[in-house]
Design a protein around this motif. Sequence first.
Motif, PDB file in Angstrom:
ATOM      1  N   GLY A 108      35.635  26.941  43.339  1.00 49.57           N
ATOM      2  CA  GLY A 108      35.065  28.092  42.643  1.00 49.57           C
ATOM      3  C   GLY A 108      34.297  28.978  43.588  1.00 49.57           C
ATOM      4  N   ALA A 109      33.845  30.100  43.069  1.00 45.39           N
ATOM      5  CA  ALA A 109      33.080  31.049  43.875  1.00 45.39           C
ATOM      6  C   ALA A 109      32.148  31.821  42.957  1.00 45.39           C
ATOM      7  CB  ALA A 109      34.020  32.007  44.605  1.00 45.39           C
TER       8      ALA A 109
ATOM      9  N   ASN B 270      37.881  31.322  39.607  1.00 41.08           N
ATOM     10  CA  ASN B 270      37.225  30.372  38.703  1.00 41.08           C
ATOM     11  C   ASN B 270      38.055  30.009  37.479  1.00 41.08           C
ATOM     12  OD1 ASN B 270      34.939  30.281  40.350  1.00 41.08           O
ATOM     13  ND2 ASN B 270      34.062  32.082  39.378  1.00 41.08           N
ATOM     14  N   LEU B 271      38.928  30.897  37.019  1.00 37.66           N
ATOM     15  CA  LEU B 271      39.789  30.566  35.873  1.00 37.66           C
ATOM     16  C   LEU B 271      41.189  30.176  36.326  1.00 37.66           C
ATOM     17  CD1 LEU B 271      40.365  30.313  32.868  1.00 37.66           C
ATOM     18  CD2 LEU B 271      40.890  32.766  32.842  1.00 37.66           C
ATOM     19  N   LEU B 272      41.882  31.070  37.033  1.00 36.36           N
ATOM     20  CA  LEU B 272      43.232  30.735  37.481  1.00 36.36           C
ATOM     21  C   LEU B 272      43.225  29.587  38.480  1.00 36.36           C
ATOM     22  CD1 LEU B 272      44.920  34.246  37.809  1.00 36.36           C
ATOM     23  CD2 LEU B 272      45.003  32.625  35.912  1.00 36.36           C
ATOM     24  N   GLY B 273      42.132  29.447  39.211  1.00 35.77           N
ATOM     25  CA  GLY B 273      42.010  28.294  40.116  1.00 35.77           C
ATOM     26  C   GLY B 273      42.019  26.975  39.371  1.00 35.77           C
ATOM     27  N   VAL B 274      41.662  27.013  38.087  1.00 31.00           N
ATOM     28  CA  VAL B 274      41.749  25.827  37.225  1.00 31.00           C
ATOM     29  C   VAL B 274      43.123  25.744  36.567  1.00 31.00           C
ATOM     30  CG1 VAL B 274      40.826  24.688  35.160  1.00 31.00           C
ATOM     31  CG2 VAL B 274      39.264  25.813  36.763  1.00 31.00           C
ATOM     32  N   THR B 275      43.552  26.828  35.920  1.00 28.24           N
ATOM     33  CA  THR B 275      44.813  26.767  35.162  1.00 28.24           C
ATOM     34  C   THR B 275      46.021  26.539  36.063  1.00 28.24           C
ATOM     35  OG1 THR B 275      45.073  29.188  35.210  1.00 28.24           O
ATOM     36  CG2 THR B 275      43.859  28.247  33.356  1.00 28.24           C
ATOM     37  N   ASN B 276      45.991  27.065  37.283  1.00 28.87           N
ATOM     38  CA  ASN B 276      47.122  26.839  38.192  1.00 28.87           C
ATOM     39  C   ASN B 276      47.314  25.364  38.493  1.00 28.87           C
ATOM     40  OD1 ASN B 276      47.724  29.559  38.423  1.00 28.87           O
ATOM     41  ND2 ASN B 276      46.648  29.853  40.352  1.00 28.87           N
ATOM     42  N   VAL B 277      46.213  24.671  38.758  1.00 30.19           N
ATOM     43  CA  VAL B 277      46.315  23.250  39.092  1.00 30.19           C
ATOM     44  C   VAL B 277      46.694  22.439  37.854  1.00 30.19           C
ATOM     45  CG1 VAL B 277      45.174  21.298  40.178  1.00 30.19           C
ATOM     46  CG2 VAL B 277      44.584  23.599  40.884  1.00 30.19           C
ATOM     47  N   VAL B 278      46.143  22.797  36.713  1.00 29.43           N
ATOM     48  CA  VAL B 278      46.482  22.080  35.479  1.00 29.43           C
ATOM     49  C   VAL B 278      47.975  22.210  35.183  1.00 29.43           C
ATOM     50  CG1 VAL B 278      46.133  21.986  32.987  1.00 29.43           C
ATOM     51  CG2 VAL B 278      44.169  22.269  34.493  1.00 29.43           C
ATOM     52  N   GLN B 279      48.518  23.406  35.335  1.00 29.65           N
ATOM     53  CA  GLN B 279      49.940  23.584  35.081  1.00 29.65           C
ATOM     54  C   GLN B 279      50.806  22.762  36.024  1.00 29.65           C
ATOM     55  OE1 GLN B 279      50.734  27.840  34.977  1.00 29.65           O
ATOM     56  NE2 GLN B 279      50.549  27.811  32.742  1.00 29.65           N
ATOM     57  N   ALA B 280      50.288  22.504  37.207  1.00 25.62           N
ATOM     58  CA  ALA B 280      51.057  21.737  38.192  1.00 25.62           C
ATOM     59  C   ALA B 280      51.046  20.237  37.928  1.00 25.62           C
ATOM     60  CB  ALA B 280      50.522  22.017  39.599  1.00 25.62           C
ATOM     61  N   VAL B 281      50.074  19.750  37.155  1.00 18.89           N
ATOM     62  CA  VAL B 281      49.966  18.294  36.961  1.00 18.89           C
ATOM     63  C   VAL B 281      50.134  17.846  35.518  1.00 18.89           C
ATOM     64  CG1 VAL B 281      48.421  18.104  38.955  1.00 18.89           C
ATOM     65  CG2 VAL B 281      47.438  18.277  36.662  1.00 18.89           C
TER      66      VAL B 281
ATOM     67  N   ARG C 215      43.485  12.522  33.207  1.00 21.48           N
ATOM     68  CA  ARG C 215      42.110  12.983  33.067  1.00 21.48           C
ATOM     69  C   ARG C 215      41.999  14.314  33.821  1.00 21.48           C
ATOM     70  NH1 ARG C 215      42.316   9.643  29.776  1.00 21.48           N
ATOM     71  NH2 ARG C 215      41.006   7.791  29.484  1.00 21.48           N
ATOM     72  N   ILE C 216      41.665  15.371  33.088  1.00 15.67           N
ATOM     73  CA  ILE C 216      41.462  16.683  33.675  1.00 15.67           C
ATOM     74  C   ILE C 216      40.001  17.061  33.482  1.00 15.67           C
ATOM     75  CG2 ILE C 216      42.007  19.139  33.496  1.00 15.67           C
ATOM     76  CD1 ILE C 216      44.832  18.260  32.552  1.00 15.67           C
ATOM     77  N   VAL C 217      39.328  17.343  34.580  1.00 14.60           N
ATOM     78  CA  VAL C 217      37.912  17.723  34.520  1.00 14.60           C
ATOM     79  C   VAL C 217      37.741  19.017  35.308  1.00 14.60           C
ATOM     80  CG1 VAL C 217      35.534  17.068  34.971  1.00 14.60           C
ATOM     81  CG2 VAL C 217      37.221  15.296  34.421  1.00 14.60           C
ATOM     82  N   ALA C 218      37.240  20.041  34.630  1.00 14.25           N
ATOM     83  CA  ALA C 218      36.917  21.299  35.304  1.00 14.25           C
ATOM     84  C   ALA C 218      35.424  21.330  35.586  1.00 14.25           C
ATOM     85  CB  ALA C 218      37.300  22.481  34.422  1.00 14.25           C
ATOM     86  N   VAL C 219      35.060  21.598  36.823  1.00 15.29           N
ATOM     87  CA  VAL C 219      33.652  21.767  37.157  1.00 15.29           C
ATOM     88  C   VAL C 219      33.313  23.225  36.864  1.00 15.29           C
ATOM     89  CG1 VAL C 219      31.883  21.655  38.930  1.00 15.29           C
ATOM     90  CG2 VAL C 219      33.712  19.934  38.872  1.00 15.29           C
TER      91      VAL C 219
ATOM     92  N   ALA D 257      30.133  38.867  36.087  1.00 14.25           N
ATOM     93  CA  ALA D 257      31.528  38.493  36.336  1.00 14.25           C
ATOM     94  C   ALA D 257      31.671  36.977  36.446  1.00 14.25           C
ATOM     95  CB  ALA D 257      32.037  39.176  37.603  1.00 14.25           C
ATOM     96  N   TYR D 258      30.735  36.366  37.138  1.00 12.32           N
ATOM     97  CA  TYR D 258      30.747  34.905  37.276  1.00 12.32           C
ATOM     98  C   TYR D 258      30.593  34.241  35.902  1.00 12.32           C
ATOM     99  CZ  TYR D 258      29.199  30.235  38.762  1.00 12.32           C
ATOM    100  OH  TYR D 258      29.075  28.883  38.936  1.00 12.32           O
TER     101      TYR D 258
END
Length: 255
Positions: free
Chosen positions: A90-91, A112-123, A134-138, A152-153
């Motif tokens: 994140g940033a 912060n959003l696509l950085g999560v959804t991209n990885v979720v879609q891959a797994v 187990r999917i955990v978003a920080v 924005a954050y």
Amino acid sequence: MGTKSLKGRHALVTGGGRGIGRAVAASLVKAGATVTIVGRKPASLDEALNAGDAHAAVMADVTDMAAVQAAVHEAVERYGPIDLMIANAGAAVSAPFLKSGPEVFRNMLDVNLLGVTNVVQAVLGSMSERGFGRIVAVASTAGLKGYPYVSAYCASKHAVIGFVKALALETAKTGVTVNAVCPGFTDTDLVAESLRTIMAKTGRSREEALSELTRHNPQGRLIDPAEIANTVLWLCGEQARSVTGQAIVVAGGEI
């Protein structure tokens, strides 16, 4: 949880080379999991590997879907399917709203959003097929309340919480849980950068700048990254199989 309670599980941690991500990766290793970390800076990744805080590292920008898919493929080829996915990368950008143009909001949503959804879609597909994941978003307390000068954050982290709640309902019968952990201001290099920014813009001392951040926490302190890691560790275990769609706050009573 026992020291080897996650033995046989393969974990992927984005932003795993430093800060909260590295603390999470180290805790997963101690719990017996095989851990692959993902990041953009080879020096940080190598440092984590050399310290034994992960088993493997893959370079990727989480905002790039193709790069994420390639990173996940490489991790799976080496250690098998991903069982535990911690989306930590994140940033944060600080600026008054009237000086935060569309590019600032776009950047925060990308990371912060696509950085999560991209990885979720891959797994997620593989997790659902195997009946466990187990999917955990920080996320952040900024996903549950507002702070001035980080509109924005805050918007991007609120989006992550909404995504977690929606996906948890979609996956409720698949054996996959989806949760968020929401830290308050945490003792990481990201917060150190924020302190330097406050000092530069206001002329305050480091102690005064730190006081500005810790005043949000009723305990009057920064959160230790290990506290976040322990929460993630619990969510990854079998005993948390009924916990899904939650935004768990680790912030000394702030929320």
